[in-house]
Motif scaffolding. Structure first.
Motif, PDB file in Angstrom:
ATOM      1  N   LYS A  53      40.833  44.941  48.007  1.00  0.00           N
ATOM      2  CA  LYS A  53      40.018  46.007  47.429  1.00  0.00           C
ATOM      3  C   LYS A  53      39.975  47.179  48.400  1.00  0.00           C
ATOM      4  O   LYS A  53      39.591  47.031  49.555  1.00  0.00           O
ATOM      5  CB  LYS A  53      38.600  45.525  47.151  1.00  0.00           C
ATOM      6  CG  LYS A  53      37.774  46.621  46.506  1.00  0.00           C
ATOM      7  CD  LYS A  53      36.428  46.146  46.034  1.00  0.00           C
ATOM      8  CE  LYS A  53      35.835  47.271  45.209  1.00  0.00           C
ATOM      9  NZ  LYS A  53      34.483  47.545  45.457  1.00  0.00           N
ATOM     10  N   LYS A 103      42.965  46.754  44.167  1.00  0.00           N
ATOM     11  CA  LYS A 103      41.994  47.253  43.196  1.00  0.00           C
ATOM     12  C   LYS A 103      41.047  48.209  43.889  1.00  0.00           C
ATOM     13  O   LYS A 103      40.923  48.203  45.117  1.00  0.00           O
ATOM     14  CB  LYS A 103      41.249  46.114  42.524  1.00  0.00           C
ATOM     15  CG  LYS A 103      40.258  45.396  43.399  1.00  0.00           C
ATOM     16  CD  LYS A 103      39.503  44.330  42.600  1.00  0.00           C
ATOM     17  CE  LYS A 103      38.402  43.718  43.436  1.00  0.00           C
ATOM     18  NZ  LYS A 103      37.595  42.780  42.700  1.00  0.00           N
ATOM     19  N   GLY A 145      37.356  50.949  42.852  1.00  0.00           N
ATOM     20  CA  GLY A 145      36.443  51.560  41.902  1.00  0.00           C
ATOM     21  C   GLY A 145      36.505  53.060  42.114  1.00  0.00           C
ATOM     22  O   GLY A 145      36.009  53.561  43.120  1.00  0.00           O
ATOM     23  N   ASP A 149      27.807  53.560  39.681  1.00  0.00           N
ATOM     24  CA  ASP A 149      27.676  52.965  41.012  1.00  0.00           C
ATOM     25  C   ASP A 149      27.047  54.030  41.897  1.00  0.00           C
ATOM     26  O   ASP A 149      27.596  55.134  42.013  1.00  0.00           O
ATOM     27  CB  ASP A 149      29.041  52.537  41.543  1.00  0.00           C
ATOM     28  CG  ASP A 149      28.963  51.792  42.870  1.00  0.00           C
ATOM     29  OD1 ASP A 149      27.842  51.462  43.315  1.00  0.00           O
ATOM     30  OD2 ASP A 149      30.024  51.555  43.472  1.00  0.00           O
ATOM     31  N   HIS A 182      31.956  55.613  37.594  1.00  0.00           N
ATOM     32  CA  HIS A 182      33.157  55.007  38.167  1.00  0.00           C
ATOM     33  C   HIS A 182      33.947  54.273  37.087  1.00  0.00           C
ATOM     34  O   HIS A 182      33.419  53.956  36.033  1.00  0.00           O
ATOM     35  CB  HIS A 182      32.777  53.951  39.219  1.00  0.00           C
ATOM     36  CG  HIS A 182      32.387  54.506  40.538  1.00  0.00           C
ATOM     37  ND1 HIS A 182      31.216  55.195  40.741  1.00  0.00           N
ATOM     38  CD2 HIS A 182      32.996  54.453  41.755  1.00  0.00           C
ATOM     39  CE1 HIS A 182      31.118  55.556  42.021  1.00  0.00           C
ATOM     40  NE2 HIS A 182      32.185  55.099  42.656  1.00  0.00           N
ATOM     41  N   ARG A 183      35.174  53.956  37.435  1.00  0.00           N
ATOM     42  CA  ARG A 183      36.009  53.095  36.600  1.00  0.00           C
ATOM     43  C   ARG A 183      36.890  52.291  37.539  1.00  0.00           C
ATOM     44  O   ARG A 183      37.422  52.827  38.514  1.00  0.00           O
ATOM     45  CB  ARG A 183      36.870  53.936  35.662  1.00  0.00           C
ATOM     46  CG  ARG A 183      37.580  53.103  34.633  1.00  0.00           C
ATOM     47  CD  ARG A 183      37.602  53.773  33.278  1.00  0.00           C
ATOM     48  NE  ARG A 183      38.318  52.914  32.353  1.00  0.00           N
ATOM     49  CZ  ARG A 183      39.326  53.297  31.595  1.00  0.00           C
ATOM     50  NH1 ARG A 183      39.700  54.569  31.605  1.00  0.00           N
ATOM     51  NH2 ARG A 183      39.928  52.447  30.802  1.00  0.00           N
ATOM     52  N   ASP A 184      37.041  50.990  37.248  1.00  0.00           N
ATOM     53  CA  ASP A 184      37.916  50.152  38.063  1.00  0.00           C
ATOM     54  C   ASP A 184      39.370  50.493  37.795  1.00  0.00           C
ATOM     55  O   ASP A 184      39.735  50.889  36.680  1.00  0.00           O
ATOM     56  CB  ASP A 184      37.661  48.669  37.767  1.00  0.00           C
ATOM     57  CG  ASP A 184      36.357  48.174  38.349  1.00  0.00           C
ATOM     58  OD1 ASP A 184      35.848  48.799  39.301  1.00  0.00           O
ATOM     59  OD2 ASP A 184      35.832  47.162  37.858  1.00  0.00           O
ATOM     60  N   THR A 219      43.597  49.191  39.056  1.00  0.00           N
ATOM     61  CA  THR A 219      44.398  48.194  39.750  1.00  0.00           C
ATOM     62  C   THR A 219      45.826  48.681  39.926  1.00  0.00           C
ATOM     63  O   THR A 219      46.312  49.549  39.196  1.00  0.00           O
ATOM     64  CB  THR A 219      44.438  46.847  39.003  1.00  0.00           C
ATOM     65  OG1 THR A 219      45.010  47.048  37.708  1.00  0.00           O
ATOM     66  CG2 THR A 219      43.051  46.244  38.860  1.00  0.00           C
TER      67      THR A 219
END
Length: 139
Positions: A66, A102, A104, A127, A132-134, A136
């Motif tokens: 992360k 990954k 955020g 957050d 936010h958006r995750d 990958t």
């Protein structure tokens, strides 16, 4: 101008950079920014001519790394330093055997991470009061 991005054990400098960007500029509460994960993390420090200007924190779990707490001081934004910092993070994760990265992303930065190969996943969420958006990336 000499730019260096490398792992560091100087957590105090990384925290100072994060304080300037997240707490002072973006209004993130200190309780949300400072957590107990710094001691477990790999920290990358970006310097320009020896002066610290950006950092990122990497947390490893299984085969996933992360990338978080990515920050660049205002005078160095838009120079390519942020992209170089993310590429260095990806390189570090690969070197440590990670197969997925990954992060955020603050929603305003999604395009930045897309250009570096990341794909948005899941819904938008808040957050520290910031949307936010995750995202990958397969390493």
């Amino acid at each position: 101008m000499t730019i260096t991005i490398a792992p560091t054990r100087d957590i105090a400098t990384c925290r100072h950079l994060r304080r300037v960007v997240f707490i002072e500029e973006q209004g993130v509460p200190e309780a949300d920014e400072i957590d107990d994960r710094d001691g477990d993390a790999i920290h990358l420090l970006a310097t320009v001519d020896g002066a610290p200007v950006g950092s990122a924190r990497l947390l490893l779990s299984g085969t996933t790394g992360k990338i978080g707490r990515v920050c660049v001081l205002t005078p160095h934004r838009g120079t390519g330093l942020g992209a170089a910092l993310i590429r260095a993070a990806i390189t570090e994760l690969r070197a440590r055997g990670m197969t997925t990265a990954k992060l955020g992303s603050q929603t305003h930065a999604i395009g930045f991470y897309k250009r570096l190969g990341f794909t948005p996943t899941g819904p938008e969420y808040m957050d520290a009061g910031i949307p936010h958006r995750d995202m990958t990336l397969t390493l």
